[in-house]
Write a protein that holds these residues in place. Structure first.
Motif, short mmCIF file in Angstrom:
data_model
loop_
_atom_site.label_atom_id
_atom_site.label_comp_id
_atom_site.label_asym_id
_atom_site.label_seq_id
_atom_site.Cartn_x
_atom_site.Cartn_y
_atom_site.Cartn_z
N ALA A 187 -4.08 -4.14 5.78
CA ALA A 187 -3.10 -3.12 6.20
C ALA A 187 -2.88 -2.09 5.10
O ALA A 187 -2.78 -0.88 5.37
N LEU A 188 -2.82 -2.56 3.84
CA LEU A 188 -2.67 -1.63 2.71
C LEU A 188 -3.85 -0.67 2.63
O LEU A 188 -3.67 0.54 2.44
N LEU A 189 -5.05 -1.20 2.77
CA LEU A 189 -6.24 -0.36 2.68
C LEU A 189 -6.26 0.68 3.80
O LEU A 189 -6.59 1.85 3.57
N GLU A 190 -5.91 0.26 5.00
CA GLU A 190 -5.90 1.20 6.12
C GLU A 190 -4.88 2.30 5.92
O GLU A 190 -5.13 3.47 6.24
N ARG A 191 -3.71 1.94 5.39
CA ARG A 191 -2.67 2.95 5.12
C ARG A 191 -3.14 3.95 4.08
O ARG A 191 -2.91 5.16 4.20
N TYR A 192 -3.81 3.44 3.04
CA TYR A 192 -4.28 4.35 1.98
C TYR A 192 -5.37 5.27 2.50
O TYR A 192 -5.36 6.49 2.21
N LEU A 193 -6.30 4.74 3.28
CA LEU A 193 -7.36 5.58 3.80
C LEU A 193 -6.82 6.63 4.77
O LEU A 193 -7.32 7.77 4.82
N HIS B 74 -3.92 7.94 4.40
CA HIS B 74 -3.27 8.88 3.47
C HIS B 74 -4.29 9.90 2.94
O HIS B 74 -4.04 11.11 2.96
N VAL B 75 -5.45 9.43 2.47
CA VAL B 75 -6.42 10.37 1.91
C VAL B 75 -7.06 11.23 3.00
O VAL B 75 -7.47 12.36 2.74
N VAL C 101 -5.52 12.18 6.00
CA VAL C 101 -4.56 13.10 6.64
C VAL C 101 -3.81 13.95 5.62
O VAL C 101 -3.77 15.18 5.73
N GLU C 102 -3.21 13.32 4.63
CA GLU C 102 -2.36 14.05 3.69
C GLU C 102 -3.18 14.78 2.62
O GLU C 102 -2.89 15.91 2.26
N ARG C 103 -4.22 14.13 2.10
CA ARG C 103 -5.05 14.78 1.10
C ARG C 103 -6.20 15.57 1.71
O ARG C 103 -6.84 16.36 1.02
N ARG C 104 -6.45 15.34 2.99
CA ARG C 104 -7.46 16.09 3.75
C ARG C 104 -8.84 16.04 3.09
O ARG C 104 -9.54 17.05 2.99
N LEU C 105 -9.21 14.87 2.65
CA LEU C 105 -10.53 14.70 2.07
C LEU C 105 -11.59 14.70 3.15
O LEU C 105 -11.33 14.34 4.30
N ALA C 106 -12.80 15.09 2.77
CA ALA C 106 -13.91 15.13 3.72
C ALA C 106 -14.22 13.73 4.22
O ALA C 106 -13.99 12.73 3.53
N GLU C 107 -14.75 13.66 5.44
CA GLU C 107 -15.01 12.36 6.06
C GLU C 107 -16.00 11.55 5.22
O GLU C 107 -15.88 10.32 5.12
N GLY D 49 -7.38 5.57 -7.97
CA GLY D 49 -6.59 6.37 -7.04
C GLY D 49 -5.79 5.49 -6.10
O GLY D 49 -4.63 5.80 -5.78
N PHE D 50 -6.38 4.39 -5.65
CA PHE D 50 -5.68 3.47 -4.75
C PHE D 50 -4.45 2.87 -5.43
O PHE D 50 -3.35 2.84 -4.85
N TYR D 51 -4.62 2.42 -6.68
CA TYR D 51 -3.49 1.79 -7.37
C TYR D 51 -2.44 2.81 -7.80
O TYR D 51 -1.25 2.48 -7.92
N ALA D 52 -2.87 4.06 -8.04
CA ALA D 52 -1.89 5.10 -8.32
C ALA D 52 -1.01 5.34 -7.09
O ALA D 52 0.21 5.52 -7.20
N TRP D 53 -1.62 5.30 -5.93
CA TRP D 53 -0.87 5.45 -4.67
C TRP D 53 0.07 4.27 -4.48
O TRP D 53 1.23 4.45 -4.09
N LEU D 54 -0.40 3.04 -4.75
CA LEU D 54 0.47 1.87 -4.65
C LEU D 54 1.67 1.99 -5.58
O LEU D 54 2.79 1.59 -5.23
N GLY D 55 1.43 2.55 -6.77
CA GLY D 55 2.53 2.74 -7.71
C GLY D 55 3.58 3.71 -7.18
O GLY D 55 4.79 3.47 -7.32
N ARG D 56 3.12 4.79 -6.55
CA ARG D 56 4.07 5.75 -5.96
C ARG D 56 4.84 5.15 -4.79
O ARG D 56 5.96 5.58 -4.49
N GLN D 57 4.21 4.14 -4.15
CA GLN D 57 4.90 3.45 -3.05
C GLN D 57 5.87 2.40 -3.55
O GLN D 57 6.62 1.81 -2.77
N GLY D 58 5.86 2.17 -4.85
CA GLY D 58 6.74 1.16 -5.43
C GLY D 58 6.25 -0.26 -5.24
O GLY D 58 6.99 -1.22 -5.42
N ALA D 59 4.96 -0.41 -4.85
CA ALA D 59 4.41 -1.74 -4.58
C ALA D 59 3.96 -2.46 -5.85
O ALA D 59 3.84 -3.69 -5.84
#
Length: 318
Positions: A16-22, A24-25, A27-33, A91-101
């Motif tokens: 679930a964490l991985l799916e949320r992060y992907l 995020h990148v 939709v919000e970061r609009r990275l190429a497919e 990048g994944f763990y930086a995102w987890l840090g911003r989520q407070g996880a």
């Protein structure tokens, strides 16, 4: 080629964490497919490593990351490939840090193994002599004399191309460098504005004398540069690269030669003959001998080839 530990089952919470992060990148970061796909593969590898170690993704520690890097490296993954994977994990763990996880990023400070520096390309002695002794009967005699002198200075003195094109015919207060034919010495301005003098061999002196005899002033105006183009202006480094490539192919060499290849050949051949690393350092104008030590690897390659060719215990049975 294997790239690390075998993948293990991923827990529902980690998935679930991985799916949320992907998401995020995407939709919000609009990275190429394509980038998102690569992130997904890297994170699958992370989850597999964590599963094999029996830890949740949020419980991964610095020591885990270092261990997995070592496993990937020993399995044959390149340093560059590991660096790209670590970037995705970071990048994944930086995102987890911003989520407070998590309290800290376990990937922070972990570096991929450095890739070994490629050996400088050098010609063999026979190839170098073949190029130096080449006379292009089909070329303009003026160009042939100039290019022959260029080859002799690059290979015979180990000059950088910038040092070569900076040479003047005579010494002056404005000259960056010059060749003293009577003393058989070249005085050049190297990197960092450091001046050095290098000996000029008999063949190079003779080639320079032939060039100076026909050099003249193509533009009709006095020009201090030792090497000129057809318009009478100082020859550029780019022109030397082009002329040397053309000359080496005309001489029958299999590989196009560039100026720094002749500098590498000079250093390698002097070291093979003398074994004097300090002398080679001085001739090349290296500030640090560690820069010069790369030529000991070339020298070892030469010795290894000689051993393989000559020693009876190195011969493979047919």
């Amino acid at each position: 080629m294997p790239a690390g530990p075998a993948p293990a089952a991923v827990s529902a919470a980690d998935q679930a964490l991985l799916e949320r992060y992907l998401e995020h990148v995407r939709v919000e970061r609009r990275l190429a497919e394509r980038t998102v796909t690569l992130y997904s593969l890297d994170l699958e590898k992370l989850a597999g490593c964590a599963g094999a170690a029996g830890v949740d993704l949020v419980a991964v520690q610095h020591a885990h990351i270092r261990r997995w890097v070592a496993q990937m490296h020993s399995a044959g993954r390149s340093g560059r490939g590991i660096a790209l994977i670590l970037s995705g994990w970071r990048g994944f763990y930086a995102w987890l840090g911003r989520q407070g996880a998590i309290a800290g990023n376990p990937v922070q400070g972990v570096r991929a193994p450095k890739a070994p520096k490629p050996l400088p390309k050098a010609l063999g002695v026979d190839e170098s002599v073949q190029l130096a002794e080449f006379e292009d009967g089909e070329a303009d005699p003026w160009l042939d004399a100039r290019d022959a002198a260029i080859v002799e200075l690059l290979y015979g003195c180990g000059l950088r191309v910038g040092e070569l094109v900076g040479l003047d015919v005579t010494a002056s207060g404005l000259a960056r460098g010059w060749v003293d034919l009577a003393a058989a010495e070249a005085h050049v301005l190297g990197k960092g504005g450091k001046r050095r003098s290098v000996p000029v061999g008999t063949a190079a002196v003779a080639a320079l004398q032939r060039w100076l005899a026909v050099r003249g002033q193509p533009g009709g105006e006095a020009q201090p540069a030792l090497f000129l183009g057809r318009r009478g202006t100082r020859l550029t480094a780019q022109s030397v690269w082009l002329r040397l490539k053309q000359r080496s192919l005309a001489a029958g060499l299999a590989t196009p030669v560039h100026p720094h290849m002749l500098r590498h050949s000079f250093a390698s051949h002097v070291l093979q003959s003398s074994g004097d690393l300090r002398a080679v350092q001085e001739l090349l104008g290296h500030a640090n001998i560690t820069t010069t030590q790369v030529y000991t690897r070339l020298d070892f390659q030469h010795l290894a080839k000689a051993y393989d060719a000559a020693h009876p215990r190195a011969q493979r049975k047919r």
